[in-house]
Design an enzyme around this catalytic site. Structure first.
Site, mmCIF file in Angstrom:
data_model
loop_
_atom_site.group_PDB
_atom_site.id
_atom_site.type_symbol
_atom_site.label_atom_id
_atom_site.label_comp_id
_atom_site.label_asym_id
_atom_site.label_seq_id
_atom_site.Cartn_x
_atom_site.Cartn_y
_atom_site.Cartn_z
ATOM 1 C CE LYS A 214 25.705 39.807 -31.701
ATOM 2 N NZ LYS A 214 26.875 38.918 -31.755
ATOM 3 N NE ARG A 248 25.312 34.559 -26.886
ATOM 4 C CZ ARG A 248 24.870 35.804 -26.849
ATOM 5 N NH1 ARG A 248 24.472 36.407 -27.951
ATOM 6 N NH2 ARG A 248 24.831 36.462 -25.704
HETATM 7 C C1 7PM Z 1 24.202 44.290 -26.417
HETATM 8 C C2 7PM Z 1 24.865 44.210 -27.633
HETATM 9 C C3 7PM Z 1 24.035 43.196 -25.628
HETATM 10 C C4 7PM Z 1 25.382 43.022 -28.058
HETATM 11 C C5 7PM Z 1 24.544 42.002 -26.056
HETATM 12 C C6 7PM Z 1 25.236 41.926 -27.250
HETATM 13 C C7 7PM Z 1 27.884 36.925 -28.890
HETATM 14 C C8 7PM Z 1 28.236 36.398 -27.658
HETATM 15 C C9 7PM Z 1 27.227 38.303 -27.386
HETATM 16 C C10 7PM Z 1 28.232 36.209 -30.075
HETATM 17 C C11 7PM Z 1 29.215 34.562 -28.633
HETATM 18 C C12 7PM Z 1 24.440 39.972 -28.313
HETATM 19 C C13 7PM Z 1 25.706 40.636 -27.802
HETATM 20 N N1 7PM Z 1 27.234 38.094 -28.700
HETATM 21 N N2 7PM Z 1 28.875 35.226 -27.516
HETATM 22 N N3 7PM Z 1 27.813 37.270 -26.719
HETATM 23 N N4 7PM Z 1 28.906 35.032 -29.885
HETATM 24 N N5 7PM Z 1 29.856 33.399 -28.549
HETATM 25 O O1 7PM Z 1 23.892 40.504 -29.300
HETATM 26 O O2 7PM Z 1 28.009 36.618 -31.218
HETATM 27 O O3 7PM Z 1 23.922 39.034 -27.720
HETATM 28 S S1 7PM Z 1 26.566 39.676 -26.585
#
Ligand code: 7PM
Length: 272
Positions: A214, A248
């Site tokens: 991130k 995750r």
């Molecule tokens: C682009 C930017 C694509 C950010 C995807 C994302 C989380 C989640 C996501 C989290 C839970 C990523 C995010 N992040 N579900 N879904 N917790 N529970 O970096 O932090 O994967 S999407």
């Protein structure tokens, strides 16, 4: 499929983008996606999270039917080939029902069941559900997030959502909480949440942490997304040390090694 969160585990992220359907066929599951699942399992992932693009900061909302068409064939294909729990990243009740019917095992809702019908869907489906904190909506959440006290504010939100879930008849044993790194948070907010993650243990619920690659890591290291592995592993270790139950992540093999090291240290209770 039986899901337990009594020891920390790695959740591998499988991203479902329309472009991954290379031949344009709506019900074609690309081999690439299944190979990615196979690889993550070989590397030690114990749950696979399937998400659309809809939660990206700045993302446009996706129609329910579109989300179902993206996610359901993939869940069916994974379920047919692999014996692994599947979680589905969605806020929409129709997607939740369709995904669980297709063989998914867990709900992962970045909106913590606040959308219309989502709470009822989760209660009816009676599967584990992750309640994540987000300030604002993906389209605009990073513009200028403000907190009085980020840990207290996020905890107050989660506390209220847990209460709402329990009142809707969802068993406490089914709930997982997540502070939502990067979702309506500045760097300082994200760093404070990670430093004080152990405070979230007071809910007595498994804590899910999504920090992998991130922007908080990118900002600290001043590195693009493809150079955030070491930073992600450091962050994962800090989260595990403070009691995270589910990580995750994109980089499963590296995170599993970090998890094993943290586990070895944390389990060592005898005197040396
Ligand atoms: C682009 C930017 C694509 C950010 C995807 C994302 C989380 C989640 C996501 C989290 C839970 C990523 C995010 N992040 N579900 N879904 N917790 N529970 O970096 O932090 O994967 S999407």
């Amino acid at each position: 499929m039986h899901l337990h969160f009594d020891r920390p585990m790695v959740m591998g992220i499988l991203n479902v983008t329309p472009d991954s359907f290379s031949d344009g066929g709506r019900f074609t599951v690309p081999d690439q996606a299944l190979q990615h699942v196979e690889q993550m399992l070989a590397e030690g992932a114990e749950i696979i999270d399937i998400g659309g693009e809809s939660t990206r900061p700045g993302a446009r909302p996706v129609e329910e039917s579109e989300e179902i068409e993206r996610v359901v064939p993939l869940i069916e294909a994974i379920r047919a080939r692999f014996d692994v729990p599947i979680s589905v990243d969605s806020s929409k009740p129709g997607v939740m029902h369709a995904a669980i019917a297709a063989g998914a095992d867990m709900l992962n809702d970045v909106r913590a069941l606040q959308d219309e019908g989502a709470l009822q869907a989760a209660a009816d489906l009676s599967v584990p559900v992750c309640l994540m904190h987000m300030q604002g909506e993906p389209r605009s959440m990073q513009v200028n997030p403000v907190y009085e006290d980020v840990v207290a504010d996020v905890m107050a939100f989660l506390s209220q959502r847990i209460e709402v879930c329990l009142n809707a008849g969802i068993d406490k044993e089914k709930l997982v909480i997540d502070p939502g790194f990067g979702f309506g948070k500045k760097l300082s907010h994200n760093l404070t949440l990670l430093r004080e993650l152990n405070r979230f243990k007071s809910f007595g619920l498994p804590i899910l942490v999504g920090i992998s690659r991130k922007s908080m890591i990118g900002t600290v290291l001043n590195k693009p997304v493809d150079q955030r592995l070491y930073g992600s592993i450091a962050a994962a270790a800090l989260a595990l040390w403070q009691g995270a139950a589910i990580l995750r992540v994109h980089d499963v093999a590296a995170t599993v090694d970090a998890l094993k090291m943290c586990q070895a240290v944390m389990r060592q209770t005898e005197k040396s």
